[in-house]
Each structure stands twice: as C-alpha cells, then as structure tokens.
Design an enzyme around this catalytic site. Structure first.
Site, short mmCIF file in Angstrom:
data_model
loop_
_atom_site.label_atom_id
_atom_site.label_comp_id
_atom_site.label_asym_id
_atom_site.label_seq_id
_atom_site.Cartn_x
_atom_site.Cartn_y
_atom_site.Cartn_z
N GLU B 81 0.74 -1.35 0.28
CA GLU B 81 0.16 0.29 -0.46
C GLU B 81 0.48 1.41 -0.04
O GLU B 81 0.49 2.36 0.04
CB GLU B 81 -0.97 -0.26 1.58
N CYS B 113 -3.29 -4.27 4.40
CA CYS B 113 -2.33 -4.88 4.80
C CYS B 113 -2.06 -6.35 4.38
O CYS B 113 -2.05 -7.48 4.33
CB CYS B 113 -2.71 -4.87 6.03
N THR B 154 2.27 2.99 15.99
CA THR B 154 2.23 1.49 15.23
C THR B 154 3.13 1.32 13.16
O THR B 154 2.90 0.12 13.53
CB THR B 154 1.31 1.03 15.33
N HIS B 237 -2.80 -10.95 11.27
CA HIS B 237 -2.33 -9.87 11.28
C HIS B 237 -1.78 -9.19 12.50
O HIS B 237 -2.73 -9.34 13.02
CB HIS B 237 -3.25 -9.27 9.96
N LYS B 242 -3.05 -6.35 21.01
CA LYS B 242 -4.10 -6.74 21.45
C LYS B 242 -4.82 -7.67 20.30
O LYS B 242 -5.10 -8.78 20.82
CB LYS B 242 -4.68 -5.42 21.73
N ASN B 269 2.86 -2.69 13.14
CA ASN B 269 2.63 -3.64 12.00
C ASN B 269 3.18 -2.94 10.35
O ASN B 269 3.88 -2.32 10.23
CB ASN B 269 1.86 -2.43 12.23
N SER B 299 -7.90 -3.69 5.50
CA SER B 299 -8.80 -3.17 5.62
C SER B 299 -9.39 -2.96 4.13
O SER B 299 -8.87 -2.83 3.39
CB SER B 299 -8.40 -2.00 6.46
#
Lengths: 136, 349
Positions: B81, B113, B154, B237, B242, B269, B299
């Site tokens: 991306e 992603c 991130t 992913h 969390k 990330n 996403s």
C-alpha cells in the site's frame, strides 16, 4: 547547485549495471573495472568481458560528503568509500545504514539495493547498489 | 479454496530496516501517558529506502534459501500500500534488480495489509495449474501514520517474500489450502493524493479485523477438516499486540502457539508484510511435520487464511539467509526529530 541529474534514457541504460553491480574484466591483463569499460584502463585492450562483481568486501578508505551534488542533499552527510571486493577489485560506492563516526578502514561491508536519488518530487527515482555493515 | 495440485514454499526471506523508534519517545512528543502506548517500538525505513528496496532484499533472501537461479522465476507479484510511484510498477524494478528474466508475469497488487498474502494465493494458482514453475510473492510496506494519530505508534516498515513451487520434498513446507473472506467494510482508507490514511477508530476491531480473520480461519478449517488443536502455530495480522492475542484466544489458540510469530511489539505493524514476517519467524524455529495457520487481514476488508505444513528441507535451508531474529537484533534507535527527518515530515524549502 552542482551537476544536473542524468536523463531518463541514461538512467535506463545504466540500470542493470547499477542494480546488479556488474563490472568488466580485461581478458588480456585481468584488470577489473567498475563501472564496466569499453577499453582496459591499465593495458588499453578492448578485449573485455562483463562480470558480476562479489557482493562483499572491505573499506580501504572513505570520505564524508557534506556539500553534495544536486539531488543528494537529502542524504547529506553521506559516505563514499573505496571498497576492496572479495576478488580484489576496487570500487567506489556509497555506504549506508552507518554514521560517519562509525566507519573504519578495514570494516567488512556487503552490497545492498537502495535509492540513489529522486529527480525532484515528480521525477524518476534512481536505484542501485550501496554497501552497509553485514546483517550476519 | 484448494488447488487440484498441491503447492509448497521453496524459499522465504524477510527484510526489516535497521532503525527503530520507541513508543515512549513518540508519546513524549505528544504528551501521552506511557500507560497508553500500544507497542514497545517500531521499525523505521532509512532515507534511501522504500517498499521497492525492501522487496529486493527480502526476495534475495528467499531466492538464496530456494537455491534456484532467479531466471527460473516466472511470476513476480508485489503486494503493497506504499509503492514509491503512483503509476509505474514496483514488480519490474524488483525483477530486474534480482536478475529475473523479462519473460515474466509481473504485477503490483493493492488491498491494504492483505495484498501480500493474496499475491501468495494467486501464485499458488499459477503454479498448481502448471502455467509457471516458480513464482515470487512479496508483501512490502513503509507505512505512514499521521503525526499524533494512534497509527503513528504502530505504522512500521518491512517486507517478506515467498517462492511458491510445485509440491516436492525440496520445499521447506507445503500448503494444504487457503481460504479468503472479503466484504465491503470501510474501517481504514486513504483517498487518492492524501499522504496519511484515516480510520474509523473502534470500528476497525469487531466488524473489520476480528470478523474477517475469524471467518477466514474457521472457513479454512472447515474446508480442510481441521480444528485449532491440529495446528502447532498460529500467525495473525498484527496491527498491534492486543488484536492478534484476542483473536487467537477466540479461535482457541493458547499464547504458546502464537508467541513465535507475534512480532508487532518489537517491529510494529509492517502492513502487507505483517503476517508474512510472522510466518517467516515461525519457519525459523518450526520442526518438520508441524502445522501452521496464517491469517492476514487487510482493511476494506478481507482476510486470507493458509494451512502450511513444514517439511524436512527446512533444516538445511533455514540458515541459507538471515533469520527474522537477525534483522530484529540489528537495530539503531532514533529519536523523534531524526524520525521526522527520515519520514520526510520536516520541510526544508
């Protein structure tokens, strides 16, 4: 403001040499050159073959560029090193991922594919081989 | 979603840049509480790096492990991306830098992603149909988060590359099958010409990340007749720490099975590379016969799930290129000012 950027056709012509670190070897005297030459700088022979150069070597000497040519200001200060490759050939190349005060003569370096420069915000991006301290 | 002929992974490689910024350094600049920092530190690309240079190094490592001549590769699919050009393919630069022949199927893919795992899946189809022998699938990103936004803590940088080949004992693993699940869910987006993405805060959780990963994982297990206890490792992913921990629990995987592939706390990330670097980290330690579940998430939104079984060849091929750990340990910390320079957030004219 220094020299202007090379033309799109020139960058295209030289891409493979810069992407894959190709040099020339004189079939008569054995002299290895980078970038590849049409005639041997030592004996003048035109009997040259293109070879893929080793991707590891050591720094013989270096200099820190603080007043760079056009397109390189973003990266300043950066380091240009004289590198002796594993086959004994000597080439000039940029070092990356290393600060000027971390560089030492004799340090081992490996080839890595990086950006050379951007020709402005809307121009082409030039890529090629630089050297860095090895990952392993 | 299983091809009629089985395929495998002949080689894999990763790249993580050397620079790191700590979450607490970003929090210091914006006056945020240390207790609210999502991850410990993230990777940052250097000034002369982009998703193309990342892809080249990860692929070089994959080819080294595969032990093939680059000219034998007949497809290069790059998922990202953050391509350096809006128009001008990444795949062509990568192919020429690696010495891959111009007789090549080459394409850039985009699905936030998830694009890297979809590249893997597409290459599986090309290989299984015998249209090509070897194909290179890459996930590569240098993600940007808006300064002060949650994503700034991130949004990181990395790449992973996999060489997909016909089923053989030469492969380090074989792929039992894959399963994809996609819906139109606007949890995160970036409009054309915009530098930074936007996201819908809490909406990125349940209807997006958790729903798609859950459905893809369960769909894959149902089609293959497997349950979570049949897997030795699971990789998801990793937009933070969390989310993957929570989805693992929901799918019935204990912490023990996800810890080797869970790297977001120390690299951030890495977007299209995130689950693929996690898979590589598991391949760095897994034993022959062990089964791995990998599920990506992109996403917009969708997930690809894969069941992968490690083969004997892993033992000899693992050391042929740097491990994920080698890249993680080779790091240089930078402060926010240098980070701002490296990410072109400082105007000099």
């Amino acid at each position: 403001m220094g020299i202007s950027a090379p033309s799109v056709p020139r960058v295209w012509r030289e891409r493979i040499i810069k992407y894959r670190l190709l040099g020339s070897k004189c079939a008569d005297c054995g002299k290895i050159s980078y970038p590849p030459r049409k005639a041997c700088p030592r004996c003048g022979s035109t009997n040259l073959v293109e070879i893929s150069l080793p991707k590891r070597g050591k720094v013989l000497s270096y200099t820190v560029i603080r007043t760079p040519p056009r397109g390189y200001l973003k990266y300043s200060p950066y380091i240009i090193a004289l590198i002796e490759l594993e086959n004994g050939a000597r080439i000039l190349a940029q070092l990356t991922d290393v600060d000027p005060d971390e560089v030492k003569s004799g340090m081992v370096v490996e080839a890595v594919f990086r950006r050379y420069r951007e020709q402005g915000e809307d121009g082409i991006i030039e890529y090629g081989i630089k050297f860095r301290p090895p990952i392993t | 979603m299983k091809p009629s002929k089985s395929t495998g992974i002949l080689g894999y490689g990763v790249y993580i840049p050397v620079y790191r910024i700590k979450g607490e350094e970003i929090a210091r600049v914006w006056g945020r509480s240390k207790a609210a920092i999502p991850i410990q530190e993230k990777s940052v690309p250097g000034l002369d790096e982009d998703s193309i240079t990342f892809a080249v190094e990860a692929s070089k490592n994959a080819i080294q492990r595969a032990g093939i001549n680059p000219e034998e590769i007949e497809a290069v699919y790059v998922g990202s991306e953050s391509p350096p050009y809006a128009v001008k393919p990444t795949a062509t630069v990568v192919a020429e830098a690696l010495g891959i022949s111009p007789r090549l199927i080459a394409i850039d893919m985009e699905f936030a992603c998830r694009a890297g795992t979809t590249a893997m899946q597409s290459i599986m189809g090309l290989v299984a149909s015998s249209m090509i022998k070897y194909g290179l699938a890459i996930g590569t990103d240098t993600a940007q988060g808006r300064p002060r936004d949650e994503l700034e803590y991130t949004a990181a940088a990395g790449a992973a590359a996999f060489i997909i080949a016909p089923h053989s004992s030469e492969n380090i693993a074989y792929i039992e099958g894959s399963y994809s699940y996609v819906t139109d869910t606007t949890d995160f987006w970036r409009r054309d010409g915009e530098v930074y993405p936007r996201h819908a805060y809490r909406f990125t959780g349940e209807p997006a990340y958790f729903h798609h990963i859950y459905e893809a994982a369960v769909g894959l297990m149902e089609e293959l007749g497997l349950k979570s206890s049949d897997f030795d490792y699971a990789v998801f992913h990793q937009p933070n720490v969390k989310f993957p921990v929570r989805i693992a629990k929901r799918l019935g995987f204990p912490m023990e099975k996800i810890k080797d592939g869970l790297l977001s706390n120390i690299i951030g990330n890495t977007y299209a590379a995130s689950s693929m670097i996690g898979l590589a980290a598991v391949l760095d330690v897994a034993k022959p016969g062990e089964r791995i579940l990998m599920v990506s998430f992109g996403s917009g939104a969708g997930s690809d799930a894969f069941s992968i079984v490690v083969q004997d060849a892993i033992e000899e091929k693992r050391r042929l290129a740097p491990l994920v750990r080698d890249y993680i340990e080779k790091r240089k910390y930078i402060d926010y000012a240098v980070y701002a320079r490296y990410r072109s957030k400082i105007k000099t004219r």
